[in-house]
Design a protein around this motif. Structure first.
Motif, PDB file in Angstrom:
ATOM      1  N   LYS A 180       8.548   4.636  -3.217  1.00  0.00           N
ATOM      2  CA  LYS A 180       8.216   5.652  -2.203  1.00  0.00           C
ATOM      3  C   LYS A 180       8.803   6.996  -2.591  1.00  0.00           C
ATOM      4  O   LYS A 180       8.169   8.037  -2.407  1.00  0.00           O
ATOM      5  N   GLU A 191       2.323   5.268  -2.084  1.00  0.00           N
ATOM      6  CA  GLU A 191       2.233   4.656  -0.751  1.00  0.00           C
ATOM      7  C   GLU A 191       1.763   3.220  -0.888  1.00  0.00           C
ATOM      8  O   GLU A 191       0.908   2.909  -1.722  1.00  0.00           O
ATOM      9  N   ASN A 192       2.258   2.355  -0.032  1.00  0.00           N
ATOM     10  CA  ASN A 192       1.832   0.961  -0.052  1.00  0.00           C
ATOM     11  C   ASN A 192       0.507   0.770   0.683  1.00  0.00           C
ATOM     12  O   ASN A 192       0.223   1.444   1.664  1.00  0.00           O
ATOM     13  N   LEU A 204      -0.979   4.630  -5.319  1.00  0.00           N
ATOM     14  CA  LEU A 204      -0.969   3.418  -4.495  1.00  0.00           C
ATOM     15  C   LEU A 204      -0.084   2.339  -5.098  1.00  0.00           C
ATOM     16  O   LEU A 204       0.033   2.210  -6.312  1.00  0.00           O
TER      17      LEU A 204
END
Lengths: 468, 468
Positions: free
Chosen positions: B57, B62-63, B132
């Protein structure tokens, strides 16, 4: 503001799907019924997970990970269990370039495989209670999928525990149901849930008791937000989970299981969303406040950065949006869609007066606030807004719940809301009749709100509703 | 202390498996090649995840979550990719009680499905970089499984990013490789890793460059602990990931991917474990210190509880073991097996002298410490022991690495350690020859340790070794 979503009142299911798409929470996956959880949606799930995981650990359970693939034979051991699941299974028949000797089921729950290992790990009463939890993906083939609510693959946590006695198992299932599920949903999701007992007809296959937390959605339908099961000795007998008691006798353990899933995301949207998008309870919001540069101007970015830093120091989850090259209106609509509780708008005009505008997503107010007071204002607003969402949802549920005396009145009332009716007026036959009209008994509760010990207690109340 | 494990020097693979079983880290799953990660093992993985996730992060990714099932046709789009994976695939052919029209592959990586969605989400240069990451389970059919190292199902994180230029993609892959992988492994796992570039023969299918972090295990073999790939425009072309540039032209994006997995658990064990069990680096240990009631006695439990509370207040992850009804020796052996860095043993005799015994797992020392000094002693010991594990692993690697000039010398030296040899002395032909003797080029590095930009740079060094 231009209409971004189909209004809730016009077409609720469409509004729901519109919101998910426009707020970029999720997309449909390439395989029918599957979903892609996008960063904006996944961040909410991560916050749910983190809080719930801490509660699970506080209740003494430990996380573990069990395999995705389950030999088909495992599912046959518990007859009721396989009956409950077989039309939903996805089956791997080929792997490593060959046909497999035994087909593998993609887990529709890990109940059976965990039962197998509990049998292996439990030897004496000293090994009990065995308190396990798993965060995992689950597959149940879904013919009528709906994002977050019913998907072929979903994410969940499943707890599985084994105890020396029925009483211990019951107490633990209740502890989880109250301190992990009910309190999490109330305190974090701002969703007033009704904890109750499922009727025999609605119980989990193989359970002796299923407890549920039910919530009313914005269209007055019910959503089951989580369930906790007492499994008696059924699973222990099917999987041979035995222990040697202190007295030296070999006994079967008493087991429980309990689960919640990404379905909670659907509940969150349908309870708190409005025609402008999502409204996130501050306690669960990945971004609680967004500091926005309205447009470039002397000292604007500096003031915005300062506010961001101050809010961060005060423990607020804050993000800076300084993309002054994108029209402010578009960014504001986006923040509304995503449900960010508070926007702090910093522009040249307000700044000249020593102010920023604090726009609150939840009560819809917008006020200029002196720069030096923004932090205190925001911290207070986050607290008030968390409470307000809960209060609004509770008022809505109460306004749409009616108390009636007879089954026919209940079936009638459940067309447009929840009906609370004496369980004695419904019974198993009445339940079937209601089911024939797409209405289900969501749960049984005592008059004082505590959890019944059996379906046969006198004076139980039943909640009848349409449900997701 | 009685012999609990097969000694490392006697049979390293057996020691490894013994340790995993006896420390209750994992069990074999019911399907060959799968594993059950037990609470003691999973807690370590959770600590790895938490730290690495924060680093990911911090690097701006971003997850998100992408589906487990991938239509078989997706894998055919990138020819090299499917070739790399096809013998490893598990395939779902039946679901919902019927045969499927198109078989579904259980993800061997999400590269293809993420490529598909990147194409959908990326429109203009404003949407880039798209950064991602996903935490997920992965399936690759494994013919010679070994717990944590090669399993049919494993847990991992996979990062997938898209950028406007090759330079941006390269910079980002390097940022991840350094700040997420290398620094995490050094600082948290206390494993000295060698960052380097894979040869063309060892590259990920479809990549233009694969970077690796390689570690020496306790038997002197190498383990690839993580990899980061530059994919050029290969995937963007196969999945049509295009964007409109600032100048208005439609361009293909440049993508990267990077991953680490539960394989790191295997590395942790094989680097730091000894004949008494695991030795956990304090920074990653779920339990850093265990306060143990040696046996019941006046004030013993109270003193133990007090120490537990003081250590907790000082930020130490501490657990109380007050099971005085279980022999102390058995509990101490268990704590050694599990690798808990510090035991604080509280018994009547030492207590009478105002002491507790601080037993350190990592350097093996055991000293009486005045109760009032235990907290400071433990905090200092945790810091020193983290460093010590790293230093020991580094010394071991250096002692087992030799610099040689020729391929034959390298092949010879790699039988018992690592061989560092000029890449010019090996080359693609030499690499094949080494491979024929079960030796691989682990990576190429510059003399100064920085990452090469190509295989063709002058004066590159190659590390040759046997590997897991």
């Amino acid at each position: 503001m231009a209409r971004v979503l189909t209004p809730r009142s016009e077409d609720f299911p469409r509004w729901y799907q519109d919101l998910i798409n426009k707020a970029r929470l999720a997309d449909n996956g390439p395989v029918r019924g599957t979903m892609v959880i996008r960063p904006a949606g996944y961040a909410i799930w991560e916050h749910m997970q983190a809080d719930m995981d801490a509660r699970i650990k506080e209740a003494g359970a430990e996380n573990a990970y069990f395999p995705l693939f389950i030999p088909e034979s495992y599912l046959r051991r518990e007859a009721e269990h396989v009956e409950g699941f077989s039309p939903e299974l996805a089956v791997v028949t080929h792997a490593g370039g060959k046909q497999l000797a035994e087909p593998l089921v993609v887990r529709p729950t890990s109940e059976t495989v965990i039962g197998e290992f509990m049998a292996k790990w439990v030897d004496s009463y000293r090994d009990l209670p065995l308190l396990l939890n798993q965060w995992a993906n689950i597959v149940r083939w879904e013919l009528r999928p709906r994002t977050f609510l019913r998907t072929t693959e979903f994410l969940w946590q499943e707890g599985h525990t084994a105890h020396v006695s029925e009483e211990n198992a019951r107490e633990y299932a209740r502890l989880i149901h109250k301190t992990v599920y009910e309190e999490f949903m109330v305190e974090m999701l701002a969703i007033p849930v009704v904890p109750g007992r499922k009727t025999k007809g609605e119980r989990f296959a193989g359970a002796t008791n299923t407890m549920t937390v039910e919530a009313m959605m914005g269209d007055t339908k019910a959503l089951q937000m989580g369930t906790s099961h007492e499994l008696g000795q059924n699973f222990a007998k099917a999987f041979d989970i035995t222990y040697t008691s202190q007295a030296g006798a070999v006994e079967h353990a008493w087991t429980t299981s309990w689960g919640t899933s990404t379905r909670m995301m659907g509940g969150l949207i349908m309870v708190h969303g409005d025609d402008n998008g999502l409204r996130l309870p501050p306690n669960i919001a990945p971004i609680q406040a967004q500091v926005m540069v309205v447009k470039a101007g002397e000292g604007v970015t500096e003031a915005a950065v300062k506010l961001r830093d101050e809010l961060k120091s005060a423990g607020v989850r804050v993000k800076l949006d300084d993309r002054a090259d994108i029209p402010f209106g578009r960014r504001a609509v986006d923040a509304e869609l995503q449900g960010i509780p508070i926007r702090i708008e910093v522009g040249p005009r307000d700044l000249a007066n020593g102010n920023a505008v604090v726009a609150r997503r939840i009560d819809g107010t917008k006020s200029p606030i002196a720069l030096g007071e923004v932090v205190n204002d925001v911290v207070a607003a986050l607290k008030a807004d968390q409470q307000r969402l809960y209060d609004d949802a509770l008022s809505f549920r109460e306004a749409n719940t009616v108390d009636v005396k007879t089954l026919d009145e209940a079936i009638d009332a459940a067309q447009t809301g929840w009906a609370r009716v004496p369980w004695a007026s419904v019974g198993t036959e009445g339940e079937k009749k209601a089911n024939g009209k797409a209405i289900t008994v969501r749960c049984l509760t005592r008059v004082d709100g505590t959890m019944p010990d059996s379906d046969d207690e006198p004076e139980l109340q039943a909640i009848l509703a349409r449900a997701y």
